[in-house]
Design a protein around this motif. Sequence first.
Motif, mmCIF file in Angstrom:
data_model
loop_
_atom_site.group_PDB
_atom_site.id
_atom_site.type_symbol
_atom_site.label_atom_id
_atom_site.label_comp_id
_atom_site.label_asym_id
_atom_site.label_seq_id
_atom_site.Cartn_x
_atom_site.Cartn_y
_atom_site.Cartn_z
ATOM 1 N N TYR A 16 0.839 -1.199 0.000
ATOM 2 C CA TYR A 16 0.000 0.000 0.000
ATOM 3 C C TYR A 16 0.873 1.246 0.000
ATOM 4 N N LYS A 68 0.190 5.409 0.534
ATOM 5 C CA LYS A 68 -0.747 6.487 0.830
ATOM 6 C C LYS A 68 -0.567 7.621 -0.177
ATOM 7 N N SER A 76 -2.943 3.688 -3.026
ATOM 8 C CA SER A 76 -2.874 2.628 -4.032
ATOM 9 C C SER A 76 -2.498 1.298 -3.404
ATOM 10 N N TYR A 77 -3.074 0.232 -3.949
ATOM 11 C CA TYR A 77 -2.788 -1.137 -3.511
ATOM 12 C C TYR A 77 -2.235 -1.931 -4.691
#
Length: 263
Positions: free
Chosen positions: A206, A208, A239-240
């Motif tokens: 992940y 931020k 975002s992942y």
Amino acid sequence: MRRRATAVTATAAAFSAVLAVAALAVPAAGAGQEDSGTEFWNIDVNHDRDYTVGVDATRKRLFSVSATVSDPSGVESVTYELWHGEERATADGVLVGPSRCLKLNEFTSYCEALVTADPNVNLRSNALAGVWTITPVATDGAGNVTRGNGSYLARIKRTTYMSQTVATPQPVTKGKNLTVKAQMTVASWEAHKNVPLIGHQVLLQYRKGTTGAFTTLKKIKTDRNGWATATVPATADGSYRYDFAGTSLTVATTGSADFVDVR
């Protein structure tokens, strides 16, 4: 014509500038015969520090193998043999690449070959993925043939692929759960297609916002269909993605990230 074996020595400082692209050779195994004047330096594969070559399910892959070769009689030609197995005589896979040599001086040449790895011809089994041994074979100006006896390795691996990461639902309320999925596949040289990569660990990562480094949230194993699925709480826009570190048989890969709007 005499045939002889020699160990490979460390690179000479005089050629370091010329051969800046070459990686330092692995130390030779054993000593060469006293009558062998041929030496090999800077065995390099694919200009990759890890000597790694990834091969797709159907497409052939050309990759380079190179070395600096020296002999008191000069260097006539060099061929690189790559073989898979415990011993050359019982190898279950063989790749051969004749090289083109650039003469550096009267005694020394830089010789590079393009070797072809083809799932339709010489990589028909997935069992051929992994470590291959490189044996350089040189013919000097007097016609003597020398086979390098150093332990030089290439890593020929199956390529892997990560699908676009998908996080749902979107948009998502802060504190609610997100389900993050992606599918991993790997090249099958036998089936001539990409197949699910089953039971391998991937990292859910992940980031931020829209900039900065990704951090790992979870370690997930892919299921019988190659899917990685994880549930995480939504905390902030970001975002992942999934990341796969690779193995001794498969190439590493990172999937495309999915940006999530948290409200």
